[in-house]
Design a protein around this motif. Structure first.
Motif, PDB file in Angstrom:
ATOM      1  N   ILE A 274     -66.882  46.717  -9.296  1.00 52.63           N
ATOM      2  CA  ILE A 274     -67.538  46.630  -7.995  1.00 52.63           C
ATOM      3  C   ILE A 274     -68.526  45.470  -8.028  1.00 52.63           C
ATOM      4  CG2 ILE A 274     -67.310  49.096  -7.516  1.00 52.63           C
ATOM      5  CD1 ILE A 274     -70.299  49.372  -8.285  1.00 52.63           C
ATOM      6  N   ILE A 275     -68.911  45.004  -6.841  1.00 54.74           N
ATOM      7  CA  ILE A 275     -69.915  43.946  -6.750  1.00 54.74           C
ATOM      8  C   ILE A 275     -71.280  44.612  -6.673  1.00 54.74           C
ATOM      9  CG2 ILE A 275     -70.743  41.947  -5.467  1.00 54.74           C
ATOM     10  CD1 ILE A 275     -68.011  41.583  -6.758  1.00 54.74           C
ATOM     11  N   ALA A 276     -72.017  44.559  -7.774  1.00 49.56           N
ATOM     12  CA  ALA A 276     -73.318  45.211  -7.851  1.00 49.56           C
ATOM     13  C   ALA A 276     -74.278  44.337  -8.640  1.00 49.56           C
ATOM     14  CB  ALA A 276     -73.194  46.586  -8.517  1.00 49.56           C
ATOM     15  N   ARG A 277     -75.532  44.325  -8.220  1.00 50.29           N
ATOM     16  CA  ARG A 277     -76.532  43.506  -8.905  1.00 50.29           C
ATOM     17  C   ARG A 277     -76.676  43.919 -10.376  1.00 50.29           C
ATOM     18  NH1 ARG A 277     -80.473  40.300  -6.715  1.00 50.29           N
ATOM     19  NH2 ARG A 277     -80.075  41.194  -4.650  1.00 50.29           N
ATOM     20  N   ASP A 278     -76.644  45.227 -10.644  1.00 49.87           N
ATOM     21  CA  ASP A 278     -76.763  45.685 -12.023  1.00 49.87           C
ATOM     22  C   ASP A 278     -75.580  45.229 -12.875  1.00 49.87           C
ATOM     23  OD1 ASP A 278     -79.162  46.875 -11.502  1.00 49.87           O
ATOM     24  OD2 ASP A 278     -78.361  48.902 -11.319  1.00 49.87           O
ATOM     25  N   SER A 279     -74.369  45.259 -12.294  1.00 42.05           N
ATOM     26  CA  SER A 279     -73.188  44.794 -13.026  1.00 42.05           C
ATOM     27  C   SER A 279     -73.289  43.303 -13.309  1.00 42.05           C
ATOM     28  CB  SER A 279     -71.920  45.091 -12.217  1.00 42.05           C
ATOM     29  OG  SER A 279     -71.751  46.474 -12.030  1.00 42.05           O
ATOM     30  N   PHE A 280     -73.757  42.559 -12.320  1.00 39.76           N
ATOM     31  CA  PHE A 280     -73.935  41.117 -12.500  1.00 39.76           C
ATOM     32  C   PHE A 280     -74.907  40.846 -13.649  1.00 39.76           C
ATOM     33  CE2 PHE A 280     -75.941  37.058 -11.744  1.00 39.76           C
ATOM     34  CZ  PHE A 280     -74.886  36.232 -11.358  1.00 39.76           C
ATOM     35  N   LYS A 281     -76.023  41.562 -13.652  1.00 40.73           N
ATOM     36  CA  LYS A 281     -77.035  41.387 -14.697  1.00 40.73           C
ATOM     37  C   LYS A 281     -76.466  41.748 -16.075  1.00 40.73           C
ATOM     38  CE  LYS A 281     -81.835  42.740 -15.737  1.00 40.73           C
ATOM     39  NZ  LYS A 281     -81.621  43.367 -17.062  1.00 40.73           N
TER      40      LYS A 281
ATOM     41  N   ALA B 105     -73.506  30.317  -4.465  1.00 41.05           N
ATOM     42  CA  ALA B 105     -72.934  28.977  -4.589  1.00 41.05           C
ATOM     43  C   ALA B 105     -71.959  28.864  -5.751  1.00 41.05           C
ATOM     44  CB  ALA B 105     -74.025  27.913  -4.720  1.00 41.05           C
ATOM     45  N   ALA B 106     -71.435  29.992  -6.242  1.00 41.61           N
ATOM     46  CA  ALA B 106     -70.451  30.016  -7.325  1.00 41.61           C
ATOM     47  C   ALA B 106     -70.936  29.286  -8.568  1.00 41.61           C
ATOM     48  CB  ALA B 106     -69.126  29.414  -6.846  1.00 41.61           C
ATOM     49  N   LYS B 107     -72.241  29.370  -8.841  1.00 42.74           N
ATOM     50  CA  LYS B 107     -72.801  28.713 -10.019  1.00 42.74           C
ATOM     51  C   LYS B 107     -72.971  29.655 -11.199  1.00 42.74           C
ATOM     52  CE  LYS B 107     -75.443  25.259  -7.399  1.00 42.74           C
ATOM     53  NZ  LYS B 107     -76.800  24.713  -7.144  1.00 42.74           N
ATOM     54  N   GLY B 108     -72.833  30.967 -10.974  1.00 45.80           N
ATOM     55  CA  GLY B 108     -72.972  31.924 -12.052  1.00 45.80           C
ATOM     56  C   GLY B 108     -74.403  32.215 -12.440  1.00 45.80           C
ATOM     57  N   GLY B 109     -75.372  31.696 -11.669  1.00 44.78           N
ATOM     58  CA  GLY B 109     -76.768  31.838 -12.047  1.00 44.78           C
ATOM     59  C   GLY B 109     -77.455  33.048 -11.470  1.00 44.78           C
ATOM     60  N   SER B 110     -77.396  33.195 -10.156  1.00 44.76           N
ATOM     61  CA  SER B 110     -78.087  34.299  -9.489  1.00 44.76           C
ATOM     62  C   SER B 110     -77.118  35.087  -8.625  1.00 44.76           C
ATOM     63  CB  SER B 110     -79.238  33.769  -8.624  1.00 44.76           C
ATOM     64  OG  SER B 110     -78.750  32.871  -7.634  1.00 44.76           O
ATOM     65  N   PHE B 111     -77.393  36.372  -8.486  1.00 42.49           N
ATOM     66  CA  PHE B 111     -76.526  37.272  -7.735  1.00 42.49           C
ATOM     67  C   PHE B 111     -76.437  36.840  -6.276  1.00 42.49           C
ATOM     68  CE2 PHE B 111     -75.968  41.392  -5.419  1.00 42.49           C
ATOM     69  CZ  PHE B 111     -74.701  41.683  -5.892  1.00 42.49           C
ATOM     70  N   GLY B 112     -75.228  36.722  -5.767  1.00 35.20           N
ATOM     71  CA  GLY B 112     -75.025  36.321  -4.378  1.00 35.20           C
ATOM     72  C   GLY B 112     -74.952  37.515  -3.454  1.00 35.20           C
TER      73      GLY B 112
ATOM     74  N   LYS C 148     -72.503  39.052   5.691  1.00 35.15           N
ATOM     75  CA  LYS C 148     -71.166  38.827   5.158  1.00 35.15           C
ATOM     76  C   LYS C 148     -70.891  39.833   4.049  1.00 35.15           C
ATOM     77  CE  LYS C 148     -72.444  35.419   1.635  1.00 35.15           C
ATOM     78  NZ  LYS C 148     -72.163  34.092   1.062  1.00 35.15           N
ATOM     79  N   LYS C 149     -69.626  40.154   3.891  1.00 36.53           N
ATOM     80  CA  LYS C 149     -69.247  41.089   2.828  1.00 36.53           C
ATOM     81  C   LYS C 149     -69.177  40.347   1.494  1.00 36.53           C
ATOM     82  CE  LYS C 149     -64.298  40.568   3.771  1.00 36.53           C
ATOM     83  NZ  LYS C 149     -63.073  41.279   4.214  1.00 36.53           N
ATOM     84  N   PRO C 150     -69.181  41.081   0.385  1.00 38.12           N
ATOM     85  CA  PRO C 150     -69.106  40.435  -0.926  1.00 38.12           C
ATOM     86  C   PRO C 150     -67.826  39.617  -1.093  1.00 38.12           C
ATOM     87  CG  PRO C 150     -69.756  42.730  -1.161  1.00 38.12           C
ATOM     88  CD  PRO C 150     -69.350  42.537   0.270  1.00 38.12           C
ATOM     89  N   ASN C 151     -67.899  38.598  -1.937  1.00 40.99           N
ATOM     90  CA  ASN C 151     -66.735  37.777  -2.240  1.00 40.99           C
ATOM     91  C   ASN C 151     -65.585  38.667  -2.725  1.00 40.99           C
ATOM     92  OD1 ASN C 151     -64.846  36.002  -3.499  1.00 40.99           O
ATOM     93  ND2 ASN C 151     -66.458  34.490  -3.784  1.00 40.99           N
ATOM     94  N   GLN C 152     -64.410  38.506  -2.103  1.00 38.37           N
ATOM     95  CA  GLN C 152     -63.278  39.382  -2.403  1.00 38.37           C
ATOM     96  C   GLN C 152     -62.324  38.833  -3.468  1.00 38.37           C
ATOM     97  OE1 GLN C 152     -62.934  42.608  -0.652  1.00 38.37           O
ATOM     98  NE2 GLN C 152     -65.063  41.917  -0.599  1.00 38.37           N
ATOM     99  N   LYS C 153     -62.665  37.688  -4.069  1.00 41.50           N
ATOM    100  CA  LYS C 153     -61.720  37.052  -4.977  1.00 41.50           C
ATOM    101  C   LYS C 153     -61.353  37.922  -6.178  1.00 41.50           C
ATOM    102  CE  LYS C 153     -62.052  32.059  -4.172  1.00 41.50           C
ATOM    103  NZ  LYS C 153     -60.599  31.804  -4.147  1.00 41.50           N
ATOM    104  N   ILE C 154     -62.291  38.704  -6.691  1.00 40.48           N
ATOM    105  CA  ILE C 154     -61.950  39.509  -7.862  1.00 40.48           C
ATOM    106  C   ILE C 154     -61.097  40.722  -7.491  1.00 40.48           C
ATOM    107  CG2 ILE C 154     -64.037  38.810  -9.099  1.00 40.48           C
ATOM    108  CD1 ILE C 154     -65.109  41.655  -8.651  1.00 40.48           C
TER     109      ILE C 154
END
Length: 264
Positions: free
Chosen positions: A80-87, A115-122, A127-133
Motif C-alpha cells: 500500500i502507499i503509506a508514509r510509514d511504509s515509505f520510511k 517528483a519521483a526523486k525517492g527523497g520525500s513521501f509524495g 490526487k490519488k496515490p501514484n498507481q504505477k506499483i
C-alpha cells in the motif's frame, strides 16, 4: 507502446514520439543514460538493444524485471502507499537485501515520492496515490527486456564499446546547470561526451536543456529547439514550459520531418 514502470526527473514522456519518428535505420540501439526508459519502451524492438545507467539500483530494478518479473509482482501484490511504509523502505540497509527486494524497494520509493526523486513521501489532497506499483504488466516488461543487454557502466565506456556504423545512440544525459540529479555530470563531462560523439561511427540523438554552453558545444551538429511542459511542482504557477534541444549528427529525412510536424 509501453510505459516504463517508473518516472524519473527529465523523463522523455512528452518527447518520445518526436524522438522515435526521427530515428534513422539502425541495427543496434543503445541508451547510455537510461533513466526511466520512456523512449526505449515506446519504440519498436531493434535487432540488438542495450540499456545502461550508472545508478546501480535502477539497473538492478530492470535486471530483476527481466529475470524475475513474477517474483517482483508477488512481493508488491499486497503493498500500500503509506508514509510509514515509505520510511521503512527508505531506512532499509540494502547491503542485507536480496536483489529482488532491492528492486521492489527502488520501485516503491521512486513511485511513492515527490517528483519521483525517492527523497520525500509524495502526497496530495487533490490526487490519488501514484498507481504505477499496482498497475504494472510485468510480463510485457519482461518480454520487452528479454533480448536486451543491461549494463551498469559509465556512458562513455558504453558508447565506445558498442559503437559501429549501424549503431544508434539515444543520449539523455543530466541537464547542464541543474542540481536535481543524484549523479553529478559536470561541464567537463559534457565536453567529454561531445568529443566522443563527434568521433563515433554510428549515429546519435541527444536531448538536453537549452543552454548557451550546450549550443556552443554542438554548433557543428543539427540542433532543433522544442518546448516541453514539466509539472513536478506542487505550485501551479511554477509549472511551465522549458526549452530543450534535440541534437543529431545526421540530417533528418523529409519523411520524418512530416511525421514531426504532425506532433506539433
Amino acid at each position: 507502446m509501453l510505459n516504463p514502470p517508473i518516472n524519473r526527473m527529465g523523463g522523455k514522456s512528452r518527447l518520445r514520439k518526436r524522438i522515435i519518428n526521427m530515428m534513422p535505420e539502425h541495427t543496434c540501439y543503445v541508451e547510455p543514460f537510461f533513466g526511466a526508459g520512456w523512449t526505449f519502451f515506446g519504440k519498436e524492438k531493434s535487432e540488438v538493444e542495450v540499456i545502461n545507467d550508472v545508478d546501480k539500483e535502477l539497473i538492478n530494478l530492470f535486471r530483476m524485471l527481466k529475470e524475475h518479473p513474477e517474483e517482483v509482482e508477488r512481493v508488491l501484490k499486497y503493498e500500500i502507499i503509506a508514509r510509514d511504509s515509505f520510511k521503512e523502505y527508505k531506512e532499509m540497509n540494502i547491503e542485507h537485501m536480496t536483489e529482488i527486494k532491492r528492486a521492489v524497494r527502488y520501485l516503491y520509493l521512486i513511485n511513492s515520492s515527490f517528483a519521483a526523486k525517492g527523497g520525500s513521501f509524495g502526497y496530495g489532497a487533490l490526487k490519488k496515490p501514484n498507481q504505477k506499483i499496482f498497475n504494472q504488466d510485468f510480463e510485457k516488461l519482461r518480454d520487452r527486456l528479454k533480448n536486451t543487454y543491461v549494463e551498469n557502466k559509465s556512458a562513455f565506456e558504453i558508447i565506445e564499446k558498442y559503437d559501429r556504423p549501424g549503431t544508434l545512440f539515444f543520449c539523455d544525459p543530466p541537464y547542464l546547470g541543474t542540481t536535481s540529479y543524484q549523479d553529478e555530470f559536470t561541464l567537463e563531462d559534457h565536453i567529454i561526451l561531445r568529443d566522443i560523439l563527434s568521433n563515433i561511427q554510428g549515429k546519435f540523438i541527444l536531448t538536453i536543456n537549452d543552454h548557451e554552453r550546450i549550443r556552443e558545444l554542438y554548433k557543428d551538429f543539427y540542433i532543433e529547439e522544442v518546448q516541453v511542459m514539466y509539472s513536478i511542482s506542487r505550485e501551479k504557477e511554477a509549472r511551465k514550459g522549458y526549452g530543450e534541444l534535440i541534437i543529431r549528427n545526421y540530417e533528418n529525412t523529409e519523411e520524418n520531418r512530416k511525421k514531426d510536424n504532425k506532433l506539433l
